[in-house]
Design an enzyme around this catalytic site. Sequence first.
Site, PDB file in Angstrom:
ATOM      1  N   TYR A   1      -1.232  -4.870   5.197  1.00 19.02           N
ATOM      2  CA  TYR A   1      -0.755  -6.094   5.824  1.00 19.02           C
ATOM      3  C   TYR A   1       0.704  -6.292   5.431  1.00 19.02           C
ATOM      4  CZ  TYR A   1      -5.824  -6.542   5.135  1.00 19.02           C
ATOM      5  OH  TYR A   1      -7.181  -6.292   5.065  1.00 19.02           O
TER       6      TYR A   1
ATOM      7  N   ASP B   1       7.651  -5.182  15.596  1.00 18.82           N
ATOM      8  CA  ASP B   1       6.341  -4.606  15.299  1.00 18.82           C
ATOM      9  C   ASP B   1       6.100  -3.273  15.997  1.00 18.82           C
ATOM     10  OD1 ASP B   1       3.776  -4.747  14.014  1.00 18.82           O
ATOM     11  OD2 ASP B   1       3.905  -6.917  14.199  1.00 18.82           O
TER      12      ASP B   1
END
Length: 612
Positions: free
Chosen positions: A172, A282
């Site tokens: 994460y 991302d």
Amino acid sequence: LQEYIARLEQEGELIRVKAPVSSRFEIAEITDRMAKSEGGGKALLFENTGTEFPVLTNMMGSKRRMAMSLGVERLEDIGSRIEALLGDALSPKTSLWDKMKMLPLLADVAKWFPKNIAGRGACQEVVWQGDEVDLERLPMLHSWESDGGAFVTLPMVNTIDPETGMRNVGMYRMQVFDDHTTGMHWHRHKTGARHYDAYKRLGKRMPVSVAIGGDPAYIYSATAPMPDNMDEMLLAGMLRQKPVKLVKCITNDLWVPADCDFVLEGYVDTAEPLTVEGPFGDHTGFYSLTDLYPRFHIEAITSRRDAVYPATIVGIPPMEDAYIAKATETIFLAPIRLVMQPEVRDLYMPMEGTAHNLALVSMAKRYEGQPSKVAQGLWGAGQMMFNKYMVIAPEECNIRSKKEIFKRLRNIDFERDLIFSEGILDVLDHTTPTMGYGSKLAIDLTNVDASESPTKLSVPATMKPAGGVALFNTEFVEELGLIILYAEREWREHIDVEEFLNANNWHEAKYVALFDYGAAGYMTPSDLLWIAAANCDPKRDIRFDKGTMIIDARSKRPGYGNNPKRFPNVVTSSPETIALVTERWAEYGLDEFIESPSRRYRKLWLSDTAEW
């Protein structure tokens, strides 16, 4: 990690960059150019980062390096090993002798279980605690101009379920907020978030330890779609063919790999308000925008004396994460086939689909409706639940052959062969009106007669703009029956594709795909597939007119109709960073000059920030 770096160098897969470089934008731009070069380029070791630690990037960024990182010549070797293991474990045992033959298999599996060892590990040779904790001492990368800050991009986040005691190791991203706190970006579907919810229910503070570096098998295992409550370090042991040795952290009771490079030890206070995190360029190729996530407080940083800081750069494909996804595609095909969907023969996730948006499956069909069963079954299986577009082909079809797939797509019956559904989507899917939930489409090619030649289409010599369509491309008309249209430069809510086709008296197209004006003339076919898969919600953005499928692959302006409330920009470097790296290229000691991919992707920008 040092052993892996040495092997990369020995095999000609590593370039050492001795020139001073900045972890703010510069390393990312250099790596982006390398990652998008032929075959993924080389791994890069930046030795002069302005900190005491070198930075390693693109270390798994090719098919060969991905296999090397897991200790094999070919990723298929791991898939074969797992298939044989599962085949033995799941085969019927009708006699005592058959059951006795399982003992060596069980003994081998037992060898892979992680082992706790006493004392300190190499990852604890250097310890910073209290006032010594300072994340500024680490070369954490600020990759893209609209990122919210620097991020840890390859963290192995260790947590424990407070109710069962089961460990989870997840990856994460972590935004650096200050010298001792970061964000903890675990999505609602992830195990780390489930552990957080459990601690919150108990009213307890949540211990967290983040390992960075070590054997690349650890890094891969933290990304793998493991079943819940199954130890990622067991997978790492299986991949390494030897157990992972774990040491206890200094400030909490979590255990981490003894030979990793860094460990960030601390906690998440479940009573603390969530913190704004992001934006972040991302792996979808778009920015994930700001949202609320927990804050991670760091109480100690430990490291090896010879530590190397590994990082990955994500953005518009292809990049390093695409090869990590390829490993998952290969390694986890056997469990899908043997345990969940025995009719599945092959699974292929093109890089343009950024892992979740696009998947092709071949299957052995025995009865009507079976492709729908396969689609619904895969959409309910682990991380395959995030898939948005699925193409299902018969087992004799090579799903990696564009020619074979295109031929079948030309002949499908839209009323018979399309399977629309709704379900869970990746939180990073930016086009759905509801975060994490939206529509899905499976295309069933199993009914298509592959021997039937498609109807030959006449391609118009000229066309005139109409209905808000400014430009067109007929490159794929003959092969796929697809015409590509580009909207006018000035945005408008509705582009009348039917008016354009009527004005030009042409209704032969099987497919029409509509893109933003900025995509015209600059994007490759691969780029257009990436954009279309990312920007389309199947039920909202696909419609039919006189036997033609019309796909609206434009950016979705927020606040109109059923569009999302926010819409992100694509991920690129700034013109200033592009110019800096271009000017300094010879200093880096790299191979032949590589042009910046960001130069053409800037044409897609909708505004001057991360979102439209």
